[in-house]
Design a protein around this motif. Structure first.
Motif, PDB file in Angstrom:
ATOM      1  N   PHE A   6       8.344 -91.343 -55.497  1.00  0.00           N
ATOM      2  CA  PHE A   6       8.973 -91.578 -56.799  1.00  0.00           C
ATOM      3  C   PHE A   6      10.422 -91.888 -56.485  1.00  0.00           C
ATOM      4  O   PHE A   6      10.761 -92.163 -55.325  1.00  0.00           O
ATOM      5  CB  PHE A   6       8.827 -90.351 -57.719  1.00  0.00           C
ATOM      6  N   PHE A   7      11.295 -91.875 -57.465  1.00  0.00           N
ATOM      7  CA  PHE A   7      12.706 -92.149 -57.217  1.00  0.00           C
ATOM      8  C   PHE A   7      13.553 -90.975 -57.699  1.00  0.00           C
ATOM      9  O   PHE A   7      13.402 -90.516 -58.828  1.00  0.00           O
ATOM     10  CB  PHE A   7      13.150 -93.426 -57.947  1.00  0.00           C
ATOM     11  N   GLY A   8      14.446 -90.492 -56.820  1.00  0.00           N
ATOM     12  CA  GLY A   8      15.364 -89.437 -57.229  1.00  0.00           C
ATOM     13  C   GLY A   8      15.417 -88.271 -56.269  1.00  0.00           C
ATOM     14  O   GLY A   8      14.510 -88.049 -55.453  1.00  0.00           O
ATOM     15  N   SER A   9      16.493 -87.494 -56.375  1.00  0.00           N
ATOM     16  CA  SER A   9      16.686 -86.312 -55.533  1.00  0.00           C
ATOM     17  C   SER A   9      15.718 -85.210 -55.927  1.00  0.00           C
ATOM     18  O   SER A   9      15.471 -84.974 -57.111  1.00  0.00           O
ATOM     19  CB  SER A   9      18.129 -85.797 -55.670  1.00  0.00           C
ATOM     20  N   ILE A  10      15.191 -84.516 -54.929  1.00  0.00           N
ATOM     21  CA  ILE A  10      14.241 -83.432 -55.161  1.00  0.00           C
ATOM     22  C   ILE A  10      15.004 -82.112 -55.181  1.00  0.00           C
ATOM     23  O   ILE A  10      15.584 -81.703 -54.178  1.00  0.00           O
ATOM     24  CB  ILE A  10      13.158 -83.422 -54.082  1.00  0.00           C
ATOM     25  N   ALA A  11      15.016 -81.460 -56.338  1.00  0.00           N
ATOM     26  CA  ALA A  11      15.753 -80.205 -56.495  1.00  0.00           C
ATOM     27  C   ALA A  11      14.909 -78.991 -56.155  1.00  0.00           C
ATOM     28  O   ALA A  11      15.442 -77.895 -55.986  1.00  0.00           O
ATOM     29  CB  ALA A  11      16.270 -80.077 -57.928  1.00  0.00           C
ATOM     30  N   GLY A  12      13.612 -79.169 -56.044  1.00  0.00           N
ATOM     31  CA  GLY A  12      12.744 -78.049 -55.712  1.00  0.00           C
ATOM     32  C   GLY A  12      11.283 -78.410 -55.878  1.00  0.00           C
ATOM     33  O   GLY A  12      10.933 -79.369 -56.577  1.00  0.00           O
TER      34      GLY A  12
END
Length: 471
Positions: A399-405
């Motif tokens: 997917f697209f985006g930073s993984i926060a958890g």
């Protein structure tokens, strides 16, 4: 882990570290005019991805009919999703990344479909307070999901996606004049009638906060893990006491300490000092051993009760940020900023039994499911699920985006990912595939191992909006 600055001279909490997906799209559109390495940015009727973002949850049915798993309408934006993946690998490089062509070559090893997309909710966006710490999501069940948004911890339910309650409001902390910025959290489910579920969080300045998940009054207890200047809480690991079964918490902090708390009494029962900051810890299922990784190339296997180092493992080439002990007690997984993920056999520590590289960036989280699969979440864009310690096959979810958890529900029957991207972020959920260990597919279609890259792009164009449920 540096408390204030790293090699880029940017503070660990500097907002310029956030590479929002909309910023990437703008950058790609501008750079593609002159940079021949980049795929062309094909303009569609919608001028910006910032427009028309979904406010309601996206379901599997929605993806099958009109949009991708993050509610992105590639048809109206213009470029193909595959072109965006390639452009992102060029414009958002990482020392641990591989090229798009290399990723395609590796796809022939992907023969497992552990999870299938279930839902995406853009209303629930987690926020990280430190760019290297990505453990601000926890869940005790699909009806008890917790994520941090800075100084607050929110509660939601996958069954009732409109639910958004404040589990902890730490904007005016009792223990400090400074604002409480959550760096990590851990949610522990109810183990017995005497043992209620707890939510434990750590802060940027050494604070902690604890609340009883099952309590009606929502009372929050606050205090300090440490008053050290460099005492940022890097990780919290909750587990059951080996003798009583009561919830315990192991706090890792940047002052080179690991501290153990008896959660019911909020009493610190022990503390252990090490030669470097500890970034993650995991206790063996029998409660006797603990694995530690931190600001060193070394992985420590310690006595869980005394803290003494029993074995030192030296295979990583950079600082470690993730570790986990399998449910059967046999295997340990570790991940470091060198891009490597290692699996160790606890019966023979002489060398790792398996070694994998990252896809686009280093792994920030590793978690074993109850059935022995290993879930590896990278810094951005990628979650891989390996079929076990041997890891001959894997599923790559992108997917697209930073993984926060990342959180596992019911031992891995459901997988939850907190995406912190400002534009396309939210909570993604994937359920264990009823198809089990079936043939790997992309965009809902079978892919022949001899297909060329251009053929794969033709498949993508034909099924343009199904968009990588199983990548």
């Amino acid at each position: 882990m540096e408390m204030n600055f790293d090699e880029d001279a940017l503070a660990v909490d500097d907002p310029r570290r956030d590479y929002d997906f909309a910023d990437f799209m703008d950058n790609w559109r501008l750079r593609s005019i002159k940079d021949r390495r980049l795929p062309p940015f094909e303009l569609g009727p919608q001028t910006s991805i910032r427009l028309g973002r979904p406010t309601r949850p996206v379901s599997r049915h929605d993806v099958a009919s009109s949009i991708d798993v993050q509610g992105i309408r590639w048809e109206v934006i213009g470029p193909l999703r595959g072109s965006a993946v390639k452009a992102r690998s060029i414009l958002h490089p990482s020392p641990a990344s591989v090229t798009t062509e290399a990723r395609h070559a590796k796809r022939n090893r992907q023969h497992r479909k552990h999870y299938q997309f279930r839902s995406f909710n853009p209303a629930h966006k987690a926020k990280v307070s430190h760019y290297q710490l990505r453990n601000v999501l926890g869940a005790t069940s699909r009806n008890e999901v917790f994520y941090a948004t800075g100084s607050q911890v929110m509660r939601t339910s996958l069954a009732c996606p409109d639910l958004q309650q404040t589990a902890m409001d730490l904007s005016r902390p009792q223990s400090s004049n400074a604002g409480f910025r959550v760096t990590c959290l851990s949610a522990s489910p109810r183990q017995s009638l005497q043992n209620q579920g707890v939510l434990v969080v750590g802060g940027f300045f050494g604070e902690y906060a604890v609340c009883n998940i099952d309590s009606a009054d929502g009372a929050v207890s606050e205090g300090f893990v440490t008053h050290a200047y460099n005492g940022l809480v890097t990780h919290i690991h909750t587990y059951g006491n080996r003798r009583s079964g009561m919830p315990q918490a192991a706090f890792c902090s940047n002052d080179r300490m690991v501290r153990l708390m008896d959660v019911p009494s909020l009493r610190f029962t022990n503390e252990f000092a090490y030669e470097h900051a500890i970034n993650c810890a995991s206790t063996s299922p029998d409660g006797r051993l603990r694995v530690l990784v931190g600001d060193s190339q070394e992985t420590l296997i310690t006595n869980a009760e005394t803290g003494h180092t029993l074995v030192t493992l030296r295979e990583h080439g950079d600082h470690g940020f993730a570790c986990d002990w399998s449910q059967d007690g046999v295997h340990v997984a570790t991940a470091a900023q060198d891009g490597g993920v290692l699996v160790w056999d606890a019966r023979n520590w002489s060398k790792p039994c398996k070694s994998w590289g990252s896809s686009t960036s280093c792994a920030r989280s590793v978690q074993w499911t109850d059935n022995g699969a290993l879930v590896v979440a990278e810094n951005d864009d990628i979650v891989r699920v390996y079929d076990g310690a041997k890891g001959q096959h894997y599923q790559e979810i992108d997917f697209f985006g930073s993984i926060a958890g990342v959180a596992l529900v019911d031992g891995g029957e459901e997988l939850i990912v907190a995406n912190a991207d400002k534009t396309v972020g939210g909570l993604l959920s994937f359920e264990s595939s009823a198809q089990g260990f079936g043939e790997w597919s992309t965009r809902g279609r079978q892919v022949d191992e001899k297909m060329s890259w251009s053929s794969v792009r033709e498949v993508e164009a034909t099924s343009r909006l199904v968009a990588d449920i199983f990548v």
